[in-house]
Design a protein around this motif. Structure first.
Motif, PDB file in Angstrom:
ATOM      1  N   VAL A 229      -6.177   4.809  -8.346  1.00  0.00           N
ATOM      2  CA  VAL A 229      -6.682   3.686  -7.548  1.00  0.00           C
ATOM      3  C   VAL A 229      -8.212   3.682  -7.543  1.00  0.00           C
ATOM      4  O   VAL A 229      -8.845   2.648  -7.775  1.00  0.00           O
ATOM      5  N   VAL A 230      -8.809   4.843  -7.315  1.00  0.00           N
ATOM      6  CA  VAL A 230     -10.270   4.941  -7.294  1.00  0.00           C
ATOM      7  C   VAL A 230     -10.841   4.628  -8.680  1.00  0.00           C
ATOM      8  O   VAL A 230     -11.836   3.898  -8.811  1.00  0.00           O
TER       9      VAL A 230
ATOM     10  N   MET B 219       0.843  -1.202   0.000  1.00  0.00           N
ATOM     11  CA  MET B 219       0.000   0.000   0.000  1.00  0.00           C
ATOM     12  C   MET B 219       0.875   1.247   0.000  1.00  0.00           C
ATOM     13  O   MET B 219       0.607   2.197  -0.742  1.00  0.00           O
ATOM     14  N   LEU B 220       1.908   1.234   0.835  1.00  0.00           N
ATOM     15  CA  LEU B 220       2.824   2.378   0.897  1.00  0.00           C
ATOM     16  C   LEU B 220       3.477   2.621  -0.463  1.00  0.00           C
ATOM     17  O   LEU B 220       3.567   3.767  -0.921  1.00  0.00           O
ATOM     18  N   ARG B 221       3.949   1.560  -1.103  1.00  0.00           N
ATOM     19  CA  ARG B 221       4.586   1.677  -2.422  1.00  0.00           C
ATOM     20  C   ARG B 221       3.601   2.178  -3.466  1.00  0.00           C
ATOM     21  O   ARG B 221       3.913   3.059  -4.265  1.00  0.00           O
ATOM     22  N   LEU B 222       2.421   1.596  -3.474  1.00  0.00           N
ATOM     23  CA  LEU B 222       1.420   1.942  -4.478  1.00  0.00           C
ATOM     24  C   LEU B 222       1.005   3.400  -4.385  1.00  0.00           C
ATOM     25  O   LEU B 222       0.852   4.086  -5.394  1.00  0.00           O
ATOM     26  N   LEU B 223       0.882   3.904  -3.158  1.00  0.00           N
ATOM     27  CA  LEU B 223       0.442   5.280  -2.949  1.00  0.00           C
ATOM     28  C   LEU B 223       1.589   6.284  -2.959  1.00  0.00           C
ATOM     29  O   LEU B 223       1.361   7.486  -2.988  1.00  0.00           O
TER      30      LEU B 223
ATOM     31  N   ASP C 268       1.514  14.120  -6.382  1.00  0.00           N
ATOM     32  CA  ASP C 268       1.766  12.723  -6.737  1.00  0.00           C
ATOM     33  C   ASP C 268       0.799  11.782  -6.032  1.00  0.00           C
ATOM     34  O   ASP C 268       0.214  10.900  -6.661  1.00  0.00           O
ATOM     35  N   ILE C 269       0.604  11.978  -4.736  1.00  0.00           N
ATOM     36  CA  ILE C 269      -0.286  11.081  -3.992  1.00  0.00           C
ATOM     37  C   ILE C 269      -1.724  11.229  -4.475  1.00  0.00           C
ATOM     38  O   ILE C 269      -2.423  10.232  -4.678  1.00  0.00           O
TER      39      ILE C 269
ATOM     40  N   THR D 177       3.275   5.465 -10.674  1.00  0.00           N
ATOM     41  CA  THR D 177       2.204   6.215 -11.338  1.00  0.00           C
ATOM     42  C   THR D 177       1.999   5.753 -12.771  1.00  0.00           C
ATOM     43  O   THR D 177       0.856   5.614 -13.228  1.00  0.00           O
ATOM     44  N   ASP D 178       3.077   5.488 -13.489  1.00  0.00           N
ATOM     45  CA  ASP D 178       2.946   5.006 -14.866  1.00  0.00           C
ATOM     46  C   ASP D 178       2.240   3.656 -14.903  1.00  0.00           C
ATOM     47  O   ASP D 178       1.398   3.406 -15.770  1.00  0.00           O
ATOM     48  N   GLY D 179       2.570   2.788 -13.968  1.00  0.00           N
ATOM     49  CA  GLY D 179       1.910   1.486 -13.897  1.00  0.00           C
ATOM     50  C   GLY D 179       0.435   1.609 -13.559  1.00  0.00           C
ATOM     51  O   GLY D 179      -0.403   0.902 -14.128  1.00  0.00           O
ATOM     52  N   LEU D 180       0.117   2.508 -12.637  1.00  0.00           N
ATOM     53  CA  LEU D 180      -1.289   2.753 -12.309  1.00  0.00           C
ATOM     54  C   LEU D 180      -2.053   3.219 -13.550  1.00  0.00           C
ATOM     55  O   LEU D 180      -3.169   2.770 -13.813  1.00  0.00           O
ATOM     56  N   MET D 181      -1.435   4.115 -14.311  1.00  0.00           N
ATOM     57  CA  MET D 181      -2.093   4.618 -15.512  1.00  0.00           C
ATOM     58  C   MET D 181      -2.269   3.503 -16.544  1.00  0.00           C
ATOM     59  O   MET D 181      -3.335   3.384 -17.161  1.00  0.00           O
ATOM     60  N   LYS D 182      -1.256   2.672 -16.735  1.00  0.00           N
ATOM     61  CA  LYS D 182      -1.359   1.559 -17.693  1.00  0.00           C
ATOM     62  C   LYS D 182      -2.507   0.627 -17.325  1.00  0.00           C
ATOM     63  O   LYS D 182      -3.286   0.218 -18.192  1.00  0.00           O
ATOM     64  N   VAL D 183      -2.594   0.288 -16.045  1.00  0.00           N
ATOM     65  CA  VAL D 183      -3.652  -0.619 -15.605  1.00  0.00           C
ATOM     66  C   VAL D 183      -5.011   0.051 -15.758  1.00  0.00           C
ATOM     67  O   VAL D 183      -5.963  -0.566 -16.225  1.00  0.00           O
ATOM     68  N   ARG D 184      -5.095   1.320 -15.420  1.00  0.00           N
ATOM     69  CA  ARG D 184      -6.375   2.025 -15.546  1.00  0.00           C
ATOM     70  C   ARG D 184      -6.817   2.102 -17.001  1.00  0.00           C
ATOM     71  O   ARG D 184      -7.995   1.894 -17.306  1.00  0.00           O
ATOM     72  N   ILE D 185      -5.898   2.373 -17.897  1.00  0.00           N
ATOM     73  CA  ILE D 185      -6.244   2.412 -19.319  1.00  0.00           C
ATOM     74  C   ILE D 185      -6.767   1.057 -19.779  1.00  0.00           C
ATOM     75  O   ILE D 185      -7.719   0.979 -20.557  1.00  0.00           O
TER      76      ILE D 185
END
Length: 144
Positions: free
Chosen positions: A68-69, A30-34, A60-61, A111-119
């Motif tokens: 995440v949301v 969770m710490l890493r992801l956020l 950034d956070i 953040t790039d990984g979060l965006m890739k997954v969200r896309i």
């Protein structure tokens, strides 16, 4: 960047923790992801969970929270009746991520990984990003 008052930030913090708990990830992840500051320790996640602390309002956070949301909402839309299917999608290797799981991509790439997954999971977000990139390219081509 949007600024939230204390009550709004407390609600947002607890909502994000709820989503991450549903994803069954460790406090360390969770710490890493956020992207929380180094002084935040895994044991502090309980204080966030209980509403005793709120996430810092850095750009950034807040950007990571937005992803995440967005991912959690898209997964609920894709798999409306099964938390187990949402969890399986996050943990299962995916061909578009070179056989890595979406959760691994998010943790490894920030953040790039979060965006890739969200896309990948949120087609409306993917279309919005594509449209923005297309508009930017057209603007650049017009000024060249």
């Amino acid at each position: 960047m949007q600024n939230f008052n204390d009550a709004e930030m407390a609600g947002l913090t607890q909502a994000v923790i709820y989503h991450l708990d549903e994803w069954k990830i460790s406090a360390e992840d969770m710490l890493r992801l956020l992207g929380l500051p180094e002084e935040v320790r895994p044991r502090h996640m309980q204080q966030y969970r209980q509403g005793d602390k709120v996430f810092p309002q850095t750009e950034d956070i807040l950007h990571r929270i937005d992803h995440v949301v967005g991912i959690a909402d898209a997964l609920r839309t894709t798999f409306p009746f099964s938390n187990q299917m949402r969890l399986m999608w996050l943990q299962k290797p995916h061909r578009r991520f070179q056989k890595r799981s979406p959760l691994t991509v998010m943790l490894d790439e920030g953040t790039d990984g979060l965006m890739k997954v969200r896309i990948e999971v949120d087609c409306a977000y993917g279309y919005a990003i594509n449209d923005a990139l297309h508009a930017q390219a057209m603007k650049a081509a017009g000024t060249a």
